[in-house]
Design a protein around this motif. Structure first.
Motif, PDB file in Angstrom:
ATOM      1  N   HIS A 201     -11.865  60.047  25.267  1.00  0.00           N
ATOM      2  CA  HIS A 201     -13.098  59.340  25.606  1.00  0.00           C
ATOM      3  C   HIS A 201     -13.270  58.101  24.724  1.00  0.00           C
ATOM      4  O   HIS A 201     -13.053  58.156  23.525  1.00  0.00           O
ATOM      5  N   LEU A 202     -13.642  56.995  25.365  1.00  0.00           N
ATOM      6  CA  LEU A 202     -14.109  55.794  24.681  1.00  0.00           C
ATOM      7  C   LEU A 202     -15.427  55.385  25.331  1.00  0.00           C
ATOM      8  O   LEU A 202     -15.626  55.622  26.533  1.00  0.00           O
ATOM      9  N   PRO A 203     -16.338  54.753  24.593  1.00  0.00           N
ATOM     10  CA  PRO A 203     -17.651  54.424  25.155  1.00  0.00           C
ATOM     11  C   PRO A 203     -17.664  53.231  26.101  1.00  0.00           C
ATOM     12  O   PRO A 203     -18.683  52.971  26.735  1.00  0.00           O
ATOM     13  N   GLU A 204     -16.555  52.509  26.228  1.00  0.00           N
ATOM     14  CA  GLU A 204     -16.474  51.350  27.125  1.00  0.00           C
ATOM     15  C   GLU A 204     -15.110  51.330  27.810  1.00  0.00           C
ATOM     16  O   GLU A 204     -14.122  51.769  27.242  1.00  0.00           O
ATOM     17  N   ASP A 205     -15.095  50.795  29.046  1.00  0.00           N
ATOM     18  CA  ASP A 205     -13.848  50.722  29.816  1.00  0.00           C
ATOM     19  C   ASP A 205     -13.244  49.322  29.863  1.00  0.00           C
ATOM     20  O   ASP A 205     -12.041  49.174  29.959  1.00  0.00           O
ATOM     21  N   TYR A 206     -14.071  48.297  29.844  1.00  0.00           N
ATOM     22  CA  TYR A 206     -13.611  46.927  30.066  1.00  0.00           C
ATOM     23  C   TYR A 206     -13.188  46.311  28.733  1.00  0.00           C
ATOM     24  O   TYR A 206     -14.004  45.774  27.994  1.00  0.00           O
ATOM     25  N   ILE A 207     -11.895  46.376  28.446  1.00  0.00           N
ATOM     26  CA  ILE A 207     -11.367  45.988  27.145  1.00  0.00           C
ATOM     27  C   ILE A 207     -10.735  44.596  27.220  1.00  0.00           C
ATOM     28  O   ILE A 207      -9.832  44.363  28.023  1.00  0.00           O
ATOM     29  N   LEU A 208     -11.234  43.695  26.382  1.00  0.00           N
ATOM     30  CA  LEU A 208     -10.763  42.310  26.395  1.00  0.00           C
ATOM     31  C   LEU A 208      -9.781  41.980  25.277  1.00  0.00           C
ATOM     32  O   LEU A 208      -8.939  41.108  25.434  1.00  0.00           O
ATOM     33  N   CYS A 209      -9.910  42.641  24.121  1.00  0.00           N
ATOM     34  CA  CYS A 209      -9.000  42.319  23.012  1.00  0.00           C
ATOM     35  C   CYS A 209      -8.786  43.535  22.118  1.00  0.00           C
ATOM     36  O   CYS A 209      -9.619  44.444  22.079  1.00  0.00           O
ATOM     37  N   LEU A 210      -7.642  43.527  21.430  1.00  0.00           N
ATOM     38  CA  LEU A 210      -7.242  44.623  20.552  1.00  0.00           C
ATOM     39  C   LEU A 210      -6.723  44.049  19.238  1.00  0.00           C
ATOM     40  O   LEU A 210      -6.052  43.016  19.231  1.00  0.00           O
ATOM     41  N   HIS A 211      -7.022  44.755  18.152  1.00  0.00           N
ATOM     42  CA  HIS A 211      -6.501  44.364  16.839  1.00  0.00           C
ATOM     43  C   HIS A 211      -6.240  45.626  16.034  1.00  0.00           C
ATOM     44  O   HIS A 211      -7.102  46.500  15.940  1.00  0.00           O
ATOM     45  N   LYS A 212      -5.055  45.731  15.463  1.00  0.00           N
ATOM     46  CA  LYS A 212      -4.690  46.899  14.642  1.00  0.00           C
ATOM     47  C   LYS A 212      -4.998  46.589  13.192  1.00  0.00           C
ATOM     48  O   LYS A 212      -4.556  45.571  12.664  1.00  0.00           O
ATOM     49  N   ASP A 213      -5.753  47.466  12.540  1.00  0.00           N
ATOM     50  CA  ASP A 213      -6.066  47.323  11.126  1.00  0.00           C
ATOM     51  C   ASP A 213      -4.785  47.484  10.322  1.00  0.00           C
ATOM     52  O   ASP A 213      -4.010  48.408  10.559  1.00  0.00           O
ATOM     53  N   LYS A 214      -4.517  46.593   9.383  1.00  0.00           N
ATOM     54  CA  LYS A 214      -3.254  46.664   8.648  1.00  0.00           C
ATOM     55  C   LYS A 214      -3.268  47.702   7.536  1.00  0.00           C
ATOM     56  O   LYS A 214      -2.218  48.076   7.041  1.00  0.00           O
ATOM     57  N   ASN A 215      -4.440  48.187   7.145  1.00  0.00           N
ATOM     58  CA  ASN A 215      -4.524  49.166   6.069  1.00  0.00           C
ATOM     59  C   ASN A 215      -4.763  50.591   6.549  1.00  0.00           C
ATOM     60  O   ASN A 215      -4.516  51.540   5.812  1.00  0.00           O
ATOM     61  N   GLU A 216      -5.262  50.753   7.740  1.00  0.00           N
ATOM     62  CA  GLU A 216      -5.575  52.078   8.267  1.00  0.00           C
ATOM     63  C   GLU A 216      -5.013  52.199   9.677  1.00  0.00           C
ATOM     64  O   GLU A 216      -4.713  51.207  10.315  1.00  0.00           O
TER      65      GLU A 216
END
Length: 177
Positions: A134-149
């Motif tokens: 489950h995620l609270p939203e479906d319409y995803i525009l951008c992604l970024h991976k945290d470099k420390n976690e």
């Protein structure tokens, strides 16, 4: 890689520019394209992404494509079963995650995980799914991976920002409120 510039427009053709030779190469799609493609789809929202395996992925208004180096053309990646919604979804974000050996695909149909080892989609995260998908939203525009976690930051169309812990399958949801 190799100092090439990839770009596309709403003609469903991806172009590869070599600045050293000042030359352009065109890569078309092997799927049939409607004659009135521009009128139906307008800006096709292509997102071009080259992963560490040097595979070129293209997100479009109708799913995701990859460059087949043998055919020298883009082939539609056909999602099956519970992932079939990706075939007609608008793909806005592509992000390789070496920690999880995955390609994350952000779309109008939620978040998808492509597993590089299995070479298939293995997960889908949406508002309709129960935990842990489950995620609270479906319409995803951008992604970024945290470099420390092992955290994925997810930007949505109108639902704010999501900080998603990939391993724990928990999230913090930041909205205007």
């Amino acid at each position: 890689h190799n100092n090439k510039l990839w770009f596309s427009g709403n003609q469903n053709i991806v172009q590869w520019y070599d600045p050293l030779k000042d030359s352009i190469r065109f890569y078309e799609s092997k799927q049939s394209i409607p004659e009135d493609f521009d009128k139906i789809y307008g800006d096709s929202y292509h997102r071009i992404y080259e992963d560490s395996y040097h595979r070129i992925w293209v997100g479009s208004n109708k799913g995701i494509y990859y460059l087949d180096t043998t055919l020298q053309a883009f082939i539609k990646f056909n999602a099956h079963g519970r992932f079939q919604a990706l075939n007609d979804g608008k793909v806005y974000a592509l992000l390789e995650d070496s920690v999880n050996n995955a390609l994350w695909i952000g779309s109008s149909e939620g978040l998808f995980r492509y597993d590089y080892r299995q070479k298939v989609l293995t997960e889908r995260y949406t508002t309709q799914q129960l935990a842990p998908h489950h995620l609270p939203e479906d319409y995803i525009l951008c992604l970024h991976k945290d470099k420390n976690e092992n955290v994925l930051w997810i930007g949505t169309q109108e639902g704010g920002l999501i900080r998603w812990d990939i391993e724990a399958h928990t999230y913090d949801h930041y909205t205007v409120a």
